[in-house]
Design an enzyme around this catalytic site. Sequence first.
Site, PDB file in Angstrom:
ATOM      1  N   CYS A 157      -1.707  -4.916   0.574  1.00  0.00           N
ATOM      2  CA  CYS A 157      -2.333  -4.837   1.905  1.00  0.00           C
ATOM      3  C   CYS A 157      -3.624  -4.020   1.895  1.00  0.00           C
ATOM      4  O   CYS A 157      -4.429  -4.112   2.815  1.00  0.00           O
ATOM      5  CB  CYS A 157      -1.356  -4.255   2.913  1.00  0.00           C
ATOM      6  SG  CYS A 157       0.182  -5.167   2.955  1.00  0.00           S
ATOM      7  N   HIS A 193      -4.800  -1.650   9.417  1.00  0.00           N
ATOM      8  CA  HIS A 193      -3.958  -2.735   8.918  1.00  0.00           C
ATOM      9  C   HIS A 193      -2.835  -3.006   9.915  1.00  0.00           C
ATOM     10  O   HIS A 193      -2.145  -2.087  10.350  1.00  0.00           O
ATOM     11  CB  HIS A 193      -3.401  -2.332   7.550  1.00  0.00           C
ATOM     12  CG  HIS A 193      -2.358  -3.266   7.035  1.00  0.00           C
ATOM     13  ND1 HIS A 193      -2.485  -4.634   7.127  1.00  0.00           N
ATOM     14  CD2 HIS A 193      -1.160  -3.028   6.428  1.00  0.00           C
ATOM     15  CE1 HIS A 193      -1.410  -5.194   6.586  1.00  0.00           C
ATOM     16  NE2 HIS A 193      -0.590  -4.252   6.172  1.00  0.00           N
ATOM     17  N   ASN A 224       1.666  -9.560  10.093  1.00  0.00           N
ATOM     18  CA  ASN A 224       1.093  -8.825   8.960  1.00  0.00           C
ATOM     19  C   ASN A 224       0.538  -9.826   7.946  1.00  0.00           C
ATOM     20  O   ASN A 224       1.302 -10.509   7.269  1.00  0.00           O
ATOM     21  CB  ASN A 224       2.196  -7.948   8.343  1.00  0.00           C
ATOM     22  CG  ASN A 224       1.703  -7.146   7.146  1.00  0.00           C
ATOM     23  OD1 ASN A 224       0.605  -7.363   6.650  1.00  0.00           O
ATOM     24  ND2 ASN A 224       2.528  -6.222   6.677  1.00  0.00           N
TER      25      ASN A 224
HETATM   26  C1  LIG Z   1      10.748  -3.480   8.564  1.00  0.00           C
HETATM   27  C2  LIG Z   1      10.803  -2.631   9.816  1.00  0.00           C
HETATM   28  C3  LIG Z   1      10.182  -3.374  10.974  1.00  0.00           C
HETATM   29  C4  LIG Z   1      12.252  -2.343  10.141  1.00  0.00           C
HETATM   30  O1  LIG Z   1      12.309  -1.526  11.287  1.00  0.00           O
HETATM   31  P1  LIG Z   1      13.257  -0.257  11.318  1.00  0.00           P
HETATM   32  O2  LIG Z   1      13.149   0.306  12.648  1.00  0.00           O
HETATM   33  O3  LIG Z   1      12.852   0.606  10.144  1.00  0.00           O
HETATM   34  O4  LIG Z   1      14.651  -0.916  11.107  1.00  0.00           O
HETATM   35  P2  LIG Z   1      15.757  -0.553  10.027  1.00  0.00           P
HETATM   36  O5  LIG Z   1      15.355  -1.072   8.691  1.00  0.00           O
HETATM   37  O6  LIG Z   1      16.111   0.897  10.161  1.00  0.00           O
HETATM   38  O7  LIG Z   1      16.963  -1.420  10.583  1.00  0.00           O
HETATM   39  C5  LIG Z   1      17.585  -1.094  11.814  1.00  0.00           C
HETATM   40  C6  LIG Z   1      18.657  -2.116  12.066  1.00  0.00           C
HETATM   41  O8  LIG Z   1      18.021  -3.363  12.419  1.00  0.00           O
HETATM   42  C7  LIG Z   1      18.526  -4.387  11.571  1.00  0.00           C
HETATM   43  N1  LIG Z   1      17.476  -5.364  11.356  1.00  0.00           N
HETATM   44  C8  LIG Z   1      16.559  -5.392  10.339  1.00  0.00           C
HETATM   45  N2  LIG Z   1      15.760  -6.455  10.503  1.00  0.00           N
HETATM   46  C9  LIG Z   1      16.157  -7.076  11.638  1.00  0.00           C
HETATM   47  C10 LIG Z   1      15.707  -8.216  12.314  1.00  0.00           C
HETATM   48  N3  LIG Z   1      14.688  -8.960  11.890  1.00  0.00           N
HETATM   49  N4  LIG Z   1      16.336  -8.565  13.463  1.00  0.00           N
HETATM   50  C11 LIG Z   1      17.373  -7.874  13.928  1.00  0.00           C
HETATM   51  N5  LIG Z   1      17.849  -6.762  13.315  1.00  0.00           N
HETATM   52  C12 LIG Z   1      17.230  -6.373  12.179  1.00  0.00           C
HETATM   53  C13 LIG Z   1      18.950  -3.686  10.312  1.00  0.00           C
HETATM   54  O9  LIG Z   1      19.902  -4.465   9.606  1.00  0.00           O
HETATM   55  C14 LIG Z   1      19.536  -2.421  10.854  1.00  0.00           C
HETATM   56  O10 LIG Z   1      20.835  -2.699  11.324  1.00  0.00           O
HETATM   57  P3  LIG Z   1      22.011  -1.597  11.192  1.00  0.00           P
HETATM   58  O11 LIG Z   1      21.541  -0.417  11.971  1.00  0.00           O
HETATM   59  O12 LIG Z   1      23.180  -2.304  11.766  1.00  0.00           O
HETATM   60  O13 LIG Z   1      22.110  -1.322   9.719  1.00  0.00           O
HETATM   61  C15 LIG Z   1      10.046  -1.281   9.592  1.00  0.00           C
HETATM   62  O14 LIG Z   1      10.761  -0.465   8.711  1.00  0.00           O
HETATM   63  C16 LIG Z   1       8.674  -1.484   9.057  1.00  0.00           C
HETATM   64  O15 LIG Z   1       7.805  -2.039   9.707  1.00  0.00           O
HETATM   65  N6  LIG Z   1       8.389  -0.988   7.854  1.00  0.00           N
HETATM   66  C17 LIG Z   1       7.087  -1.098   7.246  1.00  0.00           C
HETATM   67  C18 LIG Z   1       6.938  -2.520   6.796  1.00  0.00           C
HETATM   68  C19 LIG Z   1       5.594  -2.819   6.270  1.00  0.00           C
HETATM   69  O16 LIG Z   1       4.620  -2.359   6.767  1.00  0.00           O
HETATM   70  N7  LIG Z   1       5.592  -3.629   5.215  1.00  0.00           N
HETATM   71  C20 LIG Z   1       4.444  -4.182   4.634  1.00  0.00           C
HETATM   72  C21 LIG Z   1       3.616  -3.192   3.978  1.00  0.00           C
HETATM   73  S1  LIG Z   1       2.064  -3.422   4.539  1.00  0.00           S
END
Ligand SMILES: CC(C)(COP(=O)(O)OP(=O)(O)OC[C@H]1O[C@@H](n2cnc3c(N)ncnc32)[C@H](O)[C@@H]1OP(=O)(O)O)[C@@H](O)C(=O)NCCC(=O)NCCS
Length: 336
Positions: free
Chosen positions: A117, A263, A293
């Site tokens: 990214c 970003h 993204n």
């Molecule tokens: C991926 C992201 C959106 C997840 O959000 P989060 O708030 O961290 O969520 P978590 O991973 O803690 O998951 C929370 C819960 O939601 C669930 N969950 C994950 N994806 C889900 C989805 N698409 N829909 C519904 N539930 C989802 C998980 O299983 C978890 O459930 P649990 O509590 O029963 O275990 C976030 O971590 C993020 O944006 N990270 C950076 C990603 C990024 O920038 N990546 C590219 C690099 S540029």
Amino acid sequence: MTPVRPRSRILGTGHFLPPTVRTNGDIERLVDTSDAWITERTGIRERRIAPEGLVTSDMATHAARGALEMAGLTAADLDMIIVGTVTPDMQMPATAVFVQQKLGAPHCPAFDLSAACAGFLFGLSIADQFVRSGQMRHVLVVGVELLSRVIDWTDRTTCVLFGDGAGAAVVGPVAPDAPADGGRGILSTCICTDGSLAQALWIRGGGSVHPATHATVDQKLHFVQMKGQDIFKAAVRNLSASSRTALERAGLVAADLDWVCAHQANKRIVDQVVTRLEVPIEKVLMNIERVGNTSSASIPILLDQKMRDGTVRAGHTVLMCALGAGVSWGGAVVRV
Ligand SMILES: CC(C)(COP(=O)(O)OP(=O)(O)OC[C@H]1O[C@@H](n2cnc3c(N)ncnc32)[C@H](O)[C@@H]1OP(=O)(O)O)[C@@H](O)C(=O)NCCC(=O)NCCS
């Protein structure tokens, strides 16, 4: 008398988004997720998906043509082509080679760089060095990703996030005799990598560690795998730090900024970074709702959209920052 340091500037920008829209509702039909969860946790409502037959270098070429046109240049004027991508046309040769071919550009160096990214900002930083040193006049920098082809569409933790697209900029010298150019130019760049987080976001298959076999396909090693929370924390921490460094190197403070063009990975990441920097939300450019993204394409797509609709105007000062797999990240301050 202090010698005047030569400066580079962004002469033109362009972008390309494939026409097909995939909404959160469409993804609800593929995995156990909901529009409400995706919107609330990421800010994304829809993303673009490239149709079959369209490849990474096609999207890059469309974006590059837009940037050349805005710059008032043609492909014949290019001295170097840099393509930031982790979704190349193929392993070899570089996607930049196909961009050169499709643009009909001269036999200038054309290469890819892999900074995920942060690819566009790494490319911008390299272009800035070559132009300021006087070695190159016009460098094309493209950020392009076709992530929909390396996403596991049964993995709800990744498939909701990414979209396809391309963005480009042509970097060239500030004319030494430019009358009152308003200090336009790339005022600073800053790029960094922390390899200790390499395992937090990767595509393991297809390289020397896991050459492609039936087993690597069965084990889904050719898809993106991510530890979302690790990336989230690294992004907030490092984007704030690199933004401060870029501002310091430009001799500016946050209050001097007209816009932040960060970003578009997650709206909550951007919110937390600008809160730390004490930049008011009205100065933050966003398009994540509509494009998701797009990795290395994210910043140049957003910048080009906002320049073309008149939001970002000549002379405005823009802070850019991005972080991705590696983790690699960067910041830049540009007076456009
Ligand atoms: C991926 C992201 C959106 C997840 O959000 P989060 O708030 O961290 O969520 P978590 O991973 O803690 O998951 C929370 C819960 O939601 C669930 N969950 C994950 N994806 C889900 C989805 N698409 N829909 C519904 N539930 C989802 C998980 O299983 C978890 O459930 P649990 O509590 O029963 O275990 C976030 O971590 C993020 O944006 N990270 C950076 C990603 C990024 O920038 N990546 C590219 C690099 S540029």
